[in-house]
Design an enzyme around this catalytic site. Structure first.
Site, mmCIF file in Angstrom:
data_model
loop_
_atom_site.group_PDB
_atom_site.id
_atom_site.type_symbol
_atom_site.label_atom_id
_atom_site.label_comp_id
_atom_site.label_asym_id
_atom_site.label_seq_id
_atom_site.Cartn_x
_atom_site.Cartn_y
_atom_site.Cartn_z
ATOM 1 N N ASN A 171 0.856 -1.195 0.000
ATOM 2 C CA ASN A 171 0.000 0.000 0.000
ATOM 3 C C ASN A 171 0.878 1.224 0.000
ATOM 4 O O ASN A 171 1.958 1.214 0.621
ATOM 5 C CB ASN A 171 -0.845 0.085 1.285
ATOM 6 N N ASN A 191 6.190 -4.261 3.860
ATOM 7 C CA ASN A 191 6.944 -3.846 5.053
ATOM 8 C C ASN A 191 7.773 -5.012 5.597
ATOM 9 O O ASN A 191 8.928 -4.850 6.000
ATOM 10 C CB ASN A 191 5.997 -3.376 6.167
ATOM 11 N N ASP A 227 4.997 -5.457 11.574
ATOM 12 C CA ASP A 227 5.569 -5.989 10.319
ATOM 13 C C ASP A 227 7.080 -6.148 10.463
ATOM 14 O O ASP A 227 7.663 -7.133 9.997
ATOM 15 C CB ASP A 227 5.264 -5.040 9.157
ATOM 16 N N ASN A 240 -1.154 -9.611 17.041
ATOM 17 C CA ASN A 240 -1.109 -8.713 18.192
ATOM 18 C C ASN A 240 -2.308 -9.093 19.076
ATOM 19 O O ASN A 240 -3.030 -10.046 18.769
ATOM 20 C CB ASN A 240 -1.084 -7.233 17.764
ATOM 21 N N GLY A 272 7.153 7.170 9.662
ATOM 22 C CA GLY A 272 7.057 6.456 8.382
ATOM 23 C C GLY A 272 7.013 4.958 8.600
ATOM 24 O O GLY A 272 7.135 4.472 9.727
HETATM 25 O O1 RIB Z 1 1.109 -2.572 9.443
HETATM 26 C C1 RIB Z 1 1.201 -1.280 8.926
HETATM 27 C C2 RIB Z 1 0.664 -1.271 7.528
HETATM 28 O O2 RIB Z 1 -0.716 -1.563 7.557
HETATM 29 C C3 RIB Z 1 0.767 0.052 6.822
HETATM 30 O O3 RIB Z 1 1.946 0.175 6.093
HETATM 31 C C4 RIB Z 1 -0.488 0.085 5.974
HETATM 32 O O4 RIB Z 1 -0.229 0.137 4.605
HETATM 33 C C5 RIB Z 1 -1.271 -1.165 6.339
HETATM 34 O O5 RIB Z 1 -1.034 -2.172 5.460
#
Ligand code: RIB
Length: 302
Positions: A12, A44, A251, A186, A286
């Protein structure tokens, strides 16, 4: 030995606003700062693993728009193999408007999945050769459940270790849960997955175990992570830091855990390594931008 990781998942473009407090429904407030940057749980996790020196292949779908171009550029900078990334002219790249509260660094996220949900089991099958060569396969739930389940099946057929990050929260069929060697919810995700609300973490996590050798690792934010197996439960403490933006911390944890396990670090040490990575991640604004380097993680976990 270089860890070989395949991530089947989402990208995303994150559209992040930082603010003193989150707005209420119907209210307009002033934000302090706005920025865009690469995100998506799958991407991520892939970037987190690549920054920790793993050899990473990403499998996913993005659009042919400028957000898709940014994804490709970011993966190129991080040295991620994009051979199995598909570009779809019919749907936009996924986007995620994010609100981050200044005082705590906590967030609220809405995802508009776009191309992510068009990734099919056949697209995943196309990456079978890379999956078979991997040490660990990682997937999450921002793609269709069919595709995530197929990725887990493919990896299991090749004897590859699997990590399921069950995010965003969803109740899952037992046969899919059974395909994951390690599950990293989580607390909210654990509650939805176990269908147990108000229960303690250990009991809820134990409810999820479908095989004797599965491991549930519940991420607990500033409390660290709880590692729950059939026979025991241990809490691995977090590294104390000042959080400015928690987006992507889970992530980062999952990507780092995949690397540590692929390197054959013992489970509790792997979780400590992932805790160190996640702690560093929350100290910077970020998402992809805040994934730490190997040197930073090694310095913190000493
Ligand atoms: O876990 C964080 C992520 O959740 C963000 O980067 C957003 O894009 C969603 O996917």
């Amino acid at each position: 030995m270089t860890a070989k990781i395949v991530v089947v998942g989402s990208f995303n473009m994150d559209l992040t606003s930082y603010m003193e407090r989150l707005p209420r429904l119907g209210e307009t407030i002033h934000g302090r700062h706005f920025q865009t940057g690469p995100g998506g749980k799958g991407s991520n996790q892939a970037i987190a693993a690549a920054r920790l020196n793993a050899d990473v292949t990403f499998v996913g779908r993005i659009g042919t728009d400028i957000f898709g171009d940014s994804a490709v550029a970011q993966w190129g900078k991080d040295g991620i193999n994009t051979r199995y990334v598909l570009r779809d002219a019919e749907v936009p790249t996924g986007v995620a408007p994010i609100w981050v509260e200044d005082s705590t660094g906590r967030n609220a996220i809405v995802i508009a999945s776009g191309a992510n949900l068009k990734l099919t089991p056949e697209d995943v099958e196309a990456s079978a050769e890379a999956v078979a060569r991997a040490d660990v396969l990682v997937t999450q739930l921002e793609i269709s459940l069919d595709s995530a389940a197929y990725a887990l099946k493919l990896a299991k057929q090749s004897g590859v270790r699997t990590i399921l990050n069950p995010a965003p929260a969803a109740a899952l069929p037992d046969d899919i849960i059974a395909l994951a060697d390690i599950i990293t919810p989580n607390e909210t995700e654990l509650e939805v997955l176990s269908r147990l609300s108000g229960s303690d973490v250990e009991s809820a996590a134990r409810m999820l175990l479908k095989r004797d050798d599965q491991v549930i690792i519940v991420t607990l934010g500033e409390q660290g992570a709880q590692v729950v197996t059939k026979t025991g439960s241990v809490q691995i403490p977090a590294f104390p830091v000042q959080a400015v933006d928690t987006t992507g911390a889970g992530d980062c944890f999952t990507g780092a855990l995949a690397v540590a396990l692929a390197e054959a670090q013992p489970m509790n040490e792997a979780v400590r390594f992932a805790n160190a990575a996640a702690a560093l991640c929350v100290t910077k604004p970020g998402t992809a931008a805040s994934m730490p380097t190997r040197a930073e993680v090694e310095a913190l976990r000493k």
